[in-house]
Write a protein that holds these residues in place. Structure first.
Motif, PDB file in Angstrom:
ATOM      1  N   TRP A   1      46.354  49.082  16.142  1.00 13.79           N
ATOM      2  CA  TRP A   1      46.100  47.988  17.086  1.00 13.79           C
ATOM      3  C   TRP A   1      47.400  47.211  17.258  1.00 13.79           C
ATOM      4  CZ3 TRP A   1      42.692  47.030  20.656  1.00 13.79           C
ATOM      5  CH2 TRP A   1      42.608  45.754  21.219  1.00 13.79           C
ATOM      6  N   THR A   2      47.917  47.233  18.477  1.00 15.63           N
ATOM      7  CA  THR A   2      49.251  46.689  18.727  1.00 15.63           C
ATOM      8  C   THR A   2      49.171  45.658  19.845  1.00 15.63           C
ATOM      9  OG1 THR A   2      50.014  48.947  18.289  1.00 15.63           O
ATOM     10  CG2 THR A   2      51.638  47.397  19.133  1.00 15.63           C
ATOM     11  N   PRO A   3      49.004  44.392  19.491  1.00 18.41           N
ATOM     12  CA  PRO A   3      48.850  43.364  20.529  1.00 18.41           C
ATOM     13  C   PRO A   3      49.946  43.451  21.588  1.00 18.41           C
ATOM     14  CG  PRO A   3      48.420  42.416  18.381  1.00 18.41           C
ATOM     15  CD  PRO A   3      48.876  43.835  18.138  1.00 18.41           C
ATOM     16  N   TYR A   4      49.536  43.222  22.807  1.00 15.79           N
ATOM     17  CA  TYR A   4      50.436  43.361  23.957  1.00 15.79           C
ATOM     18  C   TYR A   4      50.890  41.967  24.401  1.00 15.79           C
ATOM     19  CZ  TYR A   4      52.055  45.095  28.501  1.00 15.79           C
ATOM     20  OH  TYR A   4      52.824  45.432  29.593  1.00 15.79           O
ATOM     21  N   HIS A   5      52.109  41.888  24.879  1.00 17.97           N
ATOM     22  CA  HIS A   5      52.573  40.607  25.422  1.00 17.97           C
ATOM     23  C   HIS A   5      53.209  40.837  26.782  1.00 17.97           C
ATOM     24  CE1 HIS A   5      51.729  38.653  21.645  1.00 17.97           C
ATOM     25  NE2 HIS A   5      52.285  39.688  21.037  1.00 17.97           N
ATOM     26  N   PHE A   6      52.786  40.065  27.744  1.00 16.78           N
ATOM     27  CA  PHE A   6      53.360  40.184  29.085  1.00 16.78           C
ATOM     28  C   PHE A   6      54.684  39.451  29.142  1.00 16.78           C
ATOM     29  CE2 PHE A   6      48.926  41.098  30.016  1.00 16.78           C
ATOM     30  CZ  PHE A   6      49.036  42.116  30.936  1.00 16.78           C
ATOM     31  N   ASP A   7      55.658  40.096  29.753  1.00 19.45           N
ATOM     32  CA  ASP A   7      56.939  39.398  29.923  1.00 19.45           C
ATOM     33  C   ASP A   7      57.208  39.081  31.393  1.00 19.45           C
ATOM     34  OD1 ASP A   7      57.396  41.912  30.834  1.00 19.45           O
ATOM     35  OD2 ASP A   7      58.900  42.446  29.323  1.00 19.45           O
ATOM     36  N   ARG A   8      56.173  39.243  32.209  1.00 17.00           N
ATOM     37  CA  ARG A   8      56.292  38.819  33.601  1.00 17.00           C
ATOM     38  C   ARG A   8      54.880  38.518  34.101  1.00 17.00           C
ATOM     39  NH1 ARG A   8      57.725  44.568  36.686  1.00 17.00           N
ATOM     40  NH2 ARG A   8      56.022  45.743  35.765  1.00 17.00           N
ATOM     41  N   PRO A   9      54.794  37.839  35.242  1.00 19.46           N
ATOM     42  CA  PRO A   9      53.449  37.490  35.718  1.00 19.46           C
ATOM     43  C   PRO A   9      52.612  38.745  35.982  1.00 19.46           C
ATOM     44  CG  PRO A   9      55.132  36.275  36.942  1.00 19.46           C
ATOM     45  CD  PRO A   9      55.847  37.306  36.122  1.00 19.46           C
ATOM     46  N   LEU A  10      51.353  38.649  35.699  1.00 20.22           N
ATOM     47  CA  LEU A  10      50.431  39.770  35.904  1.00 20.22           C
ATOM     48  C   LEU A  10      50.374  40.188  37.370  1.00 20.22           C
ATOM     49  CD1 LEU A  10      49.304  38.750  33.149  1.00 20.22           C
ATOM     50  CD2 LEU A  10      47.044  39.418  33.999  1.00 20.22           C
ATOM     51  N   LYS A  11      50.108  41.468  37.548  1.00 20.95           N
ATOM     52  CA  LYS A  11      49.696  41.952  38.867  1.00 20.95           C
ATOM     53  C   LYS A  11      48.231  42.391  38.727  1.00 20.95           C
ATOM     54  CE  LYS A  11      50.884  45.240  42.525  1.00 20.95           C
ATOM     55  NZ  LYS A  11      51.898  46.227  42.964  1.00 20.95           N
ATOM     56  N   ILE A  12      47.393  41.734  39.485  1.00 23.93           N
ATOM     57  CA  ILE A  12      45.953  41.956  39.355  1.00 23.93           C
ATOM     58  C   ILE A  12      45.395  42.559  40.640  1.00 23.93           C
ATOM     59  CG2 ILE A  12      43.702  40.838  38.979  1.00 23.93           C
ATOM     60  CD1 ILE A  12      45.204  38.616  37.501  1.00 23.93           C
ATOM     61  N   ALA A  13      44.627  43.609  40.508  1.00 24.83           N
ATOM     62  CA  ALA A  13      43.909  44.159  41.662  1.00 24.83           C
ATOM     63  C   ALA A  13      42.488  43.597  41.640  1.00 24.83           C
ATOM     64  CB  ALA A  13      43.881  45.677  41.591  1.00 24.83           C
ATOM     65  N   VAL A  14      42.096  43.009  42.751  1.00 27.24           N
ATOM     66  CA  VAL A  14      40.761  42.425  42.826  1.00 27.24           C
ATOM     67  C   VAL A  14      39.821  43.415  43.513  1.00 27.24           C
ATOM     68  CG1 VAL A  14      39.393  40.516  43.716  1.00 27.24           C
ATOM     69  CG2 VAL A  14      41.700  40.098  42.861  1.00 27.24           C
ATOM     70  N   GLN A  15      38.778  43.789  42.802  1.00 27.59           N
ATOM     71  CA  GLN A  15      37.755  44.653  43.388  1.00 27.59           C
ATOM     72  C   GLN A  15      36.556  43.768  43.744  1.00 27.59           C
ATOM     73  OE1 GLN A  15      35.934  48.114  41.065  1.00 27.59           O
ATOM     74  NE2 GLN A  15      34.135  47.003  41.814  1.00 27.59           N
ATOM     75  N   TRP A  16      36.482  43.356  45.010  1.00 29.00           N
ATOM     76  CA  TRP A  16      35.436  42.416  45.429  1.00 29.00           C
ATOM     77  C   TRP A  16      34.060  43.038  45.318  1.00 29.00           C
ATOM     78  CZ3 TRP A  16      36.512  37.428  45.997  1.00 29.00           C
ATOM     79  CH2 TRP A  16      37.852  37.078  46.176  1.00 29.00           C
ATOM     80  N   TRP A  17      33.992  44.298  45.668  1.00 25.42           N
ATOM     81  CA  TRP A  17      32.717  45.003  45.517  1.00 25.42           C
ATOM     82  C   TRP A  17      33.017  46.458  45.268  1.00 25.42           C
ATOM     83  CZ3 TRP A  17      29.224  47.399  49.539  1.00 25.42           C
ATOM     84  CH2 TRP A  17      29.957  47.950  50.595  1.00 25.42           C
ATOM     85  N   ASP A  18      32.003  47.237  44.976  1.00 25.26           N
ATOM     86  CA  ASP A  18      32.246  48.612  44.545  1.00 25.26           C
ATOM     87  C   ASP A  18      31.960  49.626  45.645  1.00 25.26           C
ATOM     88  OD1 ASP A  18      29.483  48.645  44.624  1.00 25.26           O
ATOM     89  OD2 ASP A  18      29.229  49.481  42.610  1.00 25.26           O
ATOM     90  N   GLY A  19      31.750  49.140  46.861  1.00 26.03           N
ATOM     91  CA  GLY A  19      31.508  50.058  47.963  1.00 26.03           C
ATOM     92  C   GLY A  19      30.081  50.547  48.049  1.00 26.03           C
ATOM     93  N   VAL A  20      29.237  50.096  47.118  1.00 25.13           N
ATOM     94  CA  VAL A  20      27.848  50.560  47.112  1.00 25.13           C
ATOM     95  C   VAL A  20      26.896  49.373  47.249  1.00 25.13           C
ATOM     96  CG1 VAL A  20      26.117  51.908  45.864  1.00 25.13           C
ATOM     97  CG2 VAL A  20      28.545  52.464  45.606  1.00 25.13           C
ATOM     98  N   VAL A  21      27.101  48.378  46.409  1.00 22.69           N
ATOM     99  CA  VAL A  21      26.175  47.242  46.365  1.00 22.69           C
ATOM    100  C   VAL A  21      26.986  45.948  46.393  1.00 22.69           C
ATOM    101  CG1 VAL A  21      24.759  45.982  44.678  1.00 22.69           C
ATOM    102  CG2 VAL A  21      24.198  48.357  45.239  1.00 22.69           C
ATOM    103  N   ARG A  22      26.663  45.098  47.360  1.00 25.11           N
ATOM    104  CA  ARG A  22      27.372  43.830  47.516  1.00 25.11           C
ATOM    105  C   ARG A  22      26.931  42.847  46.426  1.00 25.11           C
ATOM    106  NH1 ARG A  22      31.618  42.473  50.677  1.00 25.11           N
ATOM    107  NH2 ARG A  22      30.748  44.095  52.001  1.00 25.11           N
ATOM    108  N   PRO A  23      27.866  42.237  45.701  1.00 29.18           N
ATOM    109  CA  PRO A  23      27.463  41.261  44.674  1.00 29.18           C
ATOM    110  C   PRO A  23      26.805  40.026  45.298  1.00 29.18           C
ATOM    111  CG  PRO A  23      29.732  41.975  44.345  1.00 29.18           C
ATOM    112  CD  PRO A  23      29.315  42.473  45.697  1.00 29.18           C
ATOM    113  N   HIS A  24      26.040  39.356  44.488  1.00 33.21           N
ATOM    114  CA  HIS A  24      25.374  38.119  44.902  1.00 33.21           C
ATOM    115  C   HIS A  24      26.397  36.994  45.129  1.00 33.21           C
ATOM    116  CE1 HIS A  24      21.297  39.391  42.869  1.00 33.21           C
ATOM    117  NE2 HIS A  24      21.519  40.025  44.013  1.00 33.21           N
TER     118      HIS A  24
END
Lengths: 539, 539
Positions: free
Chosen positions: A300-323
Motif C-alpha cells: 500500500w503506497t499512498p499517492y500524492h498529487f503534485d499538480r491539480p487534478l484532472k477530473i472527468a465528470v460522468q453526468w449519467w451513464d447513457g442508460v438511466v438519468r440520475p434523480h
C-alpha cells in the motif's frame, strides 16, 4: 440444518435475541412507535458518556485515545455494543451482537502492559457471511439452509484481529447477498436510519445502517456490484471498493465458491475518510499474498498529487438519468473542483456502452443460470424475494452457460475493459495530462423506497471494469432545490422506471453521495483524489 | 479455409517453400543425408562472416555493435535469415521465413539517422500462433482449419517492434499447441538439432530448434505446461516463464479464447541469460497494462541478493524419478552452490501431492472436455496425433465440466496453491531465512525420443502454481557418467514408463538443463538467483 426454513428463521432469530438480551444496562427510553428518522434516538437512549465516546472522536482520534489509554477498550466497546443494540432496535441491522466475546476481548486488550497493533481497541462491525474469529462461529450467508452452519475466521479478519481490533457485531445482508438492498427471510428487512421508508442499500446494508446510526465507526462489507458503495452512499458515509486481489477473500462464505469471471472484494465502510486508507494499509501490510497467492503482491503506497487534478465528470451513464438531487450534488462538487483550479472534462461513456456492460456482468454473476443459488433456496422452500428474481430470473442474459459460452462472455468482458482503457488513455491526447479520476453518481439517486433498487449500473459497471471506487457524502435531498424534472422524457423502460420513482417527499432526510473512480490498480490515487476533492469542497 | 486438411497442408507448405526460395545466396554444401547432430552444419554452409555474426556476440554485445553501427542491421539480418533457412533444412523448425519483410525492416532501421529503441536491429524469431506485425499476416495455430486465417499483431510484438527489433522467422508448434514436442499435420515433425532422433521439446519447439542451431539469439515462446521451459531445456538454452499477467497475451491466436482457470504466458527463449532480463524489462517498460488491463501494474525491478541464497532442492516430484543425467546435473549444481556458501535444504514435495496437481491442471486445460479443440480438428478431418490423444483423451480428469464442476476444480487449484504457499512460508521457521528458490529438474530427463513426452509434471506443476521459472543448461548426457540405474524399482506405471525409456545410447549429445522456481511474482528474484547460481557454477 433446521427442519424447515421457518424453523431456521426461528433459530437464528432466537439466537439473535439471546445475544441482544445480554445488553447491560438494557436500552431504555425507546419510543413506542419508531420515528421515521432514527438518528436522533441515541440522544434519548444512550448515556452522555456513551454519546461522547461514539460521537466525539474521528477514527484517528479514537485510536489515539485508546493507544494513550485515555479511554479503556472496555468502555469504548461497551458504548459501541449498546449503540449497536439501539441500531438493531431502530433498523434491524444485526444478525447478532457479540456481547460476551467483545467484552472479553476488550478486557484482554486492557490487560496488556502496552497497547499493541495498528487497530488497538478499535471496534469493528462485520458482514455476517465473512465469518468471524473464534470457535463455534456459524454463518448462514442469509440462506435458511445454511443457518447454524459452522464457519471459522478468514484471512482478512485474522489480520484485523492481530492488529488489536474488537469485533462486536455481525450485520445483515440480503438473500443471495445480491440485492442493492437488505432483506432476507432469516433476518427480515433492514431499514435506513435516516428514513425508515427507504432502504439502507445493500448488500452490506446492515453495516450501512450501523454506520448511519453511528453504532459503528468502521465496518467491513463486500462489493461485487455495488455492495459496499451503494449502502455507504445511502447513509452518507465513506466506502471504498478496492481493485480485486488486494484484499483477500480467503475464508469467506459464499455461494459459487471457485467462480472467477467476476469476483467480489471486501472493502471498508466508515464514518471518516481516513478510515479507508487505514483499513487498506492494515490489510495489506500483513502481506496476505504470503498465504493467499491469488493476491497481487503490491504494498500500500499512498499517492500524492503534485499538480491539480484532472477530473472527468460522468453526468449519467447513457442508460438511466440520475434523480435531481444527484445531479445537483454532481454540479456542486464539480463546480467546487473547478473553482479550486482542477481541470474538469466530461466523460462521455455512451460510446462505451454501459448497457452492454450490464449484459456481460449479469451473465457472469450467474454463469450457471442461478442453478446453485436457486437450489440452496429451494432446498428449504424459503420464499424467493422479488429482488432475487430481479437479478436472476429477470435478466435476459442469465443462463446456464456451456464452457464455450462462458469463454465468449469473458472475451466480451475483456474487450469492454480494453475499450475503456483505450478511452482513458485518450484523455491525455489533448493536453498531455491523463484524467486522474472519474466523478460520477454513486447511484441513480438517494436511497430508494424498499424493493425498488432495480438498477445497478452506476456501481456494477466499475466491478465489471475492476476499477477502484470510493463513495463520499455530499448533501441531502432538499425539496426546495430538487424538484421533479417534468421536462425530462425518459429514453427507455428502465429510465422511465427510475424517473417515475422520484418525488422529493419520498426522500425526506435522505443523504446523497458521489463516487470517485480510478483506473485498475490506482487505489491509492483514488483515495488521494478524494482528499483533494473534499479539500476543494471546503472540508 | 482450404477444401480439405490435405489441401491446407499443401497450401502452407507451398507458402513456406516460397518464403525459403527467397534465400540469397542459396544454401550450399548441405550433405545428402543429414547427420544426427546438425549443429556442425553451419560451419559447412555459412560464410565466415555469417558465422562470426551469429556466433561471436552475446546479445548484449550484438546490441552494442548494432547501436554503435559497427554492424549494419541488414548484414545481421541477412546472416540470421540464412542461418534460419539452414535450421529449417536441418530441423524443420519454421512455418515461414520473413525474407523480404526482414530486409525491408533492416534497411529502414539502417536508414535512421540515429539508432533508436532498446532492441535496435535485434533479430527476433517468434512462435507462429502469436501473430505478427504487418498486413496480410495469417496464422493457423497449427490447425488445418485455420490455415491462411488472417491475423494481425499483438501487444507484446508491437512493443518489441517499437523498440527496434527485426522479425525474420516464424516457428513451428505442435497440434493444439499442447504437446511437449513439436509435430503437426500442417508442418510435420520438428527435430532436435543436437540429435535428430530426439524431440526439441514443445510446444515452442520450433523456437528451440532455432536456438539450438544458433539461428536465433532471442525467441518468443508461450508456456502453459512447460512450453517455453521444456524446449529450452532440451536444446540447452535459457528460457523463462514469468508469473502470469506480466506479459500480455492480447492479440495472440489460440483456441478456447476467454478461458481463464489456467492461462499461458509468453516468455523469452535465448542463448544468453541476460536476454531473459532484457526481454522482461523491454516488455514491461512499455506499461502494457495501459492497454491490456488484465495485467499486473508492476514495473520490472531487478532484484539483488544481499546475502547468500537459500535454495531448496527438489530431487524428484514424488511421481516420476528423473533419469540419471538429470540427477547428476542436480547434484553438480547443488554441490557447486553449497561450495559457494549458499544454504541448501531439501524440498520435500510429497506431502504437497504433485499427482493431485496434475489431475487439477489437466481438468482445467480442457474444461469443455476438449470439445472445441476436437471440433477444430474434426472440422477438416485432420488426423489426431498421439500426443493430442494423450493430453486430452487419456487424462482421466478431462471432461466437459458443468459450471459447478469448474468452480470445484478452481477451489482445488486454490487450495493447492495455498498449501504450497504455507509450505514455502514454513521454510523460514528454523533459521528465519525463507527459501529463495527451488532448484529442480527441467524435465524428467534430456530430450526424449519422438512422441514419448508423456509426463509433464516437472514443468506443469509450476503453471498450476503460477510460479515463475527459468531453465538453464548444465551438462550433456554422458554414457560414462550416466548409466542406467538398474537398482531402481519404479513406483507407478508412469514412473516405469519413464524409467524404461532411458538408456544412454539413445541420448547422444543431448543437453541436460535444470530449472529454478520462485514464488508467484518473484520473477526478478528468480533471474537474480540464476545469476548467482551460474556464478557458483564458475560461469
Amino acid at each position: 440444518m433446521a427442519a424447515s426454513w421457518e424453523a431456521a428463521v426461528s433459530d437464528v432469530r432466537a439466537a439473535r435475541e439471546a445475544s441482544l438480551a445480554k445488553v447491560e444496562p438494557r436500552l431504555q427510553g425507546l419510543p413506542e412507535g419508531l420515528p421515521r428518522n432514527s438518528t436522533g434516538l441515541a440522544k434519548v437512549v444512550l448515556s452522555p458518556r456513551e454519546l461522547e465516546i461514539t460521537e466525539n472522536y474521528t477514527i484517528t482520534q479514537l485510536l489515539a485515545a485508546l493507544r494513550e489509554r485515555k479511554l479503556s477498550v472496555e468502555e469504548v466497546t461497551r458504548a459501541y455494543l449498546r449503540r449497536a443494540a439501539l441500531a438493531q432496535a431502530a433498523t434491524n441491522c444485526l444478525t447478532g451482537l457479540l456481547w460476551d466475546e467483545a467484552i472479553e476481548r476488550a478486557r484482554y486488550l486492557d490487560s496488556l502492559p502496552e497497547p499493541k497493533g495498528q487497530l488497538f481497541g478499535l471496534p469493528i462491525s462485520t458482514k455476517e457471511h465473512h465469518g468471524m474469529v473464534g470457535d463455534n462461529v456459524t454463518s448462514s450467508a442469509s440462506y435458511a439452509c445454511w443457518a447454524g452452519k459452522q464457519h471459522n475466521s478468514n484471512l482478512l479478519y485474522d489480520t484485523l484481529w492481530d492488529e488489536g481490533c474488537v469485533f462486536y457485531a455481525r450485520t445483515t445482508q440480503p438473500q443471495t447477498i445480491m440485492h442493492l438492498e437488505t432483506e432476507s427471510n432469516l433476518y427480515g428487512l433492514t431499514v435506513n436510519p435516516f428514513n425508515r421508508d427507504l432502504t439502507p442499500g445493500g448488500s452490506s446494508g446492515g453495516e450501512a445502517a450501523m454506520l448511519g446510526m453511528r453504532a459503528s465507526i468502521l465496518g467491513v462489507g463486500g462489493d461485487i456490484g455495488g455492495s459496499v458503495r451503494c449502502p455507504c452512499s445511502h447513509v452518507g458515509v465513506y466506502g471504498f471498493k478496492p481493485t480485486l486481489k488486494r484484499i483477500s477473500l480467503l475464508g469467506q462464505r459464499g455461494h459459487m465458491a471457485g467462480k472467477e469471471a467476476i469476483l467480489p472484494t471486501a472493502g471498508p465502510m466508515a464514518l471518516d475518510r481516513e478510515a479507508l486508507d487505514l483499513f487498506m494499509k492494515v490489510a495489506i501490510s500483513a502481506k496476505p499474498w504470503r498465504i493467499d497467492p491469488s493476491l497481487s503482491m503490491q504494498e500500500w503506497t499512498p499517492y500524492h498529487f503534485d499538480r491539480p487534478l484532472k477530473i472527468a465528470v460522468q453526468w449519467w451513464d447513457g442508460v438511466v438519468r440520475p434523480h435531481p438531487p444527484m445531479l445537483r450534488a454532481m454540479k456542486e462538487v464539480s463546480d467546487a473542483c473547478k473553482k479550486a483550479g482542477m481541470k474538469i472534462v466530461e466523460w462521455d461513456c455512451e460510446p462505451l456502452n454501459h448497457r452492454k456492460g450490464w449484459e456481460i456482468i449479469t451473465s457472469l454473476y450467474w454463469p450457471d443460470g442461478g442453478k446453485e443459488v436457486m437450489g440452496l433456496l429451494n432446498s428449504t422452500g424459503e420464499p424467493i424475494l422479488p429482488l432475487t428474481k430481479f437479478i436472476i430470473e429477470e435478466q435476459p442474459s442469465v443462463k446456464d452457460l456451456s464452457q464455450a459460452e462462458l469463454w465468449q462472455r469473458c472475451v466480451e468482458r475483456d474487450q469492454y475493459r480494453e475499450a475503456y482503457a483505450r478511452a482513458w488513455n485518450k484523455t491525455a491526447e489533448e493536453d498531455g495530462q491523463e484524467v486522474d479520476v472519474i466523478l460520477c453518481p454513486a447511484s441513480f439517486g438517494a436511497a430508494t423506497p424498499h424493493r425498488q433498487s432495480r438498477y445497478w449500473g452506476y456501481t456494477a459497471n466499475w466491478n465489471l471494469l475492476d476499477y477502484p471506487g470510493a463513495v463520499f457524502p455530499v448533501t441531502v435531498v432538499d425539496p426546495s432545490k430538487d424538484p421533479v424534472d417534468t421536462s425530462y422524457i425518459p429514453k427507455t423502460e428502465e429510465d422511465k422506471f427510475v424517473h417515475d420513482m422520484y418525488s422529493p417527499d419520498k426522500y425526506v432526510d435522505a443523504p446523497v453521495s458521489l463516487q470517485l473512480i480510478g483506473r485498475r490498480h490506482h487505489d491509492e490515487k483514488v483515495l488521494a483524489a478524494l482528499a483533494e476533492i473534499e479539500r476543494a469542497m471546503g472540508r
